[in-house]
Design an enzyme around this catalytic site. Sequence first.
Site, PDB file in Angstrom:
ATOM      1  N   ASP A 153       0.796  -1.323   0.112  1.00 22.56           N
ATOM      2  CA  ASP A 153       0.172  -0.094   0.076  1.00 22.56           C
ATOM      3  C   ASP A 153       0.936   1.360  -0.101  1.00 22.56           C
ATOM      4  O   ASP A 153       1.965   1.140   0.339  1.00 22.56           O
ATOM      5  CB  ASP A 153      -0.821  -0.079   1.152  1.00 22.56           C
ATOM      6  CG  ASP A 153      -0.234  -0.022   2.427  1.00 22.56           C
ATOM      7  OD1 ASP A 153       0.753  -0.712   2.596  1.00 22.56           O
ATOM      8  OD2 ASP A 153      -0.499   0.605   3.357  1.00 22.56           O
ATOM      9  N   GLU A 154       0.190   2.342  -0.275  1.00 17.24           N
ATOM     10  CA  GLU A 154       0.988   3.659  -0.251  1.00 17.24           C
ATOM     11  C   GLU A 154       2.379   3.604  -0.781  1.00 17.24           C
ATOM     12  O   GLU A 154       3.351   3.965  -0.119  1.00 17.24           O
ATOM     13  CB  GLU A 154       0.648   4.217   1.091  1.00 17.24           C
ATOM     14  CG  GLU A 154      -0.658   4.323   1.596  1.00 17.24           C
ATOM     15  CD  GLU A 154      -0.944   4.902   2.896  1.00 17.24           C
ATOM     16  OE1 GLU A 154      -0.060   4.368   3.978  1.00 17.24           O
ATOM     17  OE2 GLU A 154      -1.966   5.426   3.375  1.00 17.24           O
TER      18      GLU A 154
END
Length: 478
Positions: A153-154
Amino acid sequence: MEENKMSVSSPFGLHLVHLDLKGAPPKVSYLAEIFPLFHILGANGLLIEYEDMFPYEGELKPLRAEHAYSASEIKEILNLAELHELEVIPLVQTFGHMEFVLKHQEFSHLREVEMFPNALNPHKEESLMLVSAMIDQVVALHDGLRWFHIGSDEVYYLGEGEESKQWLQKEENSIEKLCLSHMKAVASCMVSSYPEVKPIVWDDMLRGVSEETLTESGVAQLMEPMIWDYAADLDEDDKVLLIEKYRKCGFPKLWFASAFKGATGANQSLTLIGHHLKNNLQWLKVANSTPADMLQGIALTGWQRYDHFSVLCELLPVGIPSLAVCLQALQNGGYSEKVKENVEKQLGLASLEIDTFMSESSGTFPGSDIFTLVTQVCCYLKPSVDEFLERNRFVTGWFSPYHRKRRIVHPIMMHHFQPDALSLLAKWNAVMQELQAALERVFYMCTLEEWMEENVHPSFHKLQEVVDDLDKAIQAQS
């Protein structure tokens, strides 16, 4: 026991409690106390984000935190999980949120952007070798895994490294394709080494990718996305459309991720139960609009830091009432008076408050003393110091910073605030001693020091300095 089984009201196969070990990792002795409660409340799995608490060996040894669990402690955790019917899914970041790896000089050459330790360079073969080695060591300590979460993620600043900039100059290349190619490489590596283990991936880097690009990438056959959203006003229709998109792209299975703590502010100390209950109830609505054969389960995330370098958010014992409410609401298909009463009974709470921080926050659950003392610090002691220093008219009028610096105090006025200062200081000292003892039972010393320095010492020192200055002023007059 019958009440421990998953209710027919729940659309989720697995209810996972997320343990974020990158901050305030609990001692194994506390996990032994809390796992039975997880089971009773309706959890049947754990998503364990090891980060720097895993006992990496060999070239990966620098990744270990000072208090990393030993291999025997990992085995003990896994045995405890099995004993309480909690299926374990390990989580190891393999792309973004790699600070705990890339902050080390030995691995800094594998950063996507030279200055930033968050994201891995997807162009280097050594990057894939690194994450594969990490996965291998984690899998080696876990028997019978069905899933393994590879994070991802991210992945901030992806495409901004020098190698990426060159790669992106070709017209057919894009950041989306770069991201998917690395995810696919990690998942392919995993599937070829462990064909019986299915990779799970956070979905945020997939959301904006076109159906065509996502389908052509071939990732759908290799991994299961975990759709995460921690908002209280999560958009149900939006999620249903996203699920349909993933279905069209060929993902046969997927997961949801809600939150029970650690999602309402990086330095949040007390858990906003109402926020997290609404979030989980929204996910329940989404689940009821999702093809049943697609949905594997839900992870209730309990973030302990927003990233490796941020401050601690709510400690695990403080988040237990929220976790209990959320798990029970999911298990029973909604929140009701019956759910409220059951949570009160299981946690030994006189009165569960959803929309405010609990004023009388006692309980009998493991770590309830920490919950009570942290509530006292945040709701009463910290505000009382501010109230005393900023709104007590005798302090602001007769013992200002000007007076304190010059050791001036009116002997008559002093008697109007000195007893209050000493009384408040005594209360702080008592709570601090209790809290330190309670924290020591559950956490390692580094957590105790960090939490106290961030949340207790600033107010306590302000108060102590006023008392000390008052003593000096009195001495100067005698």
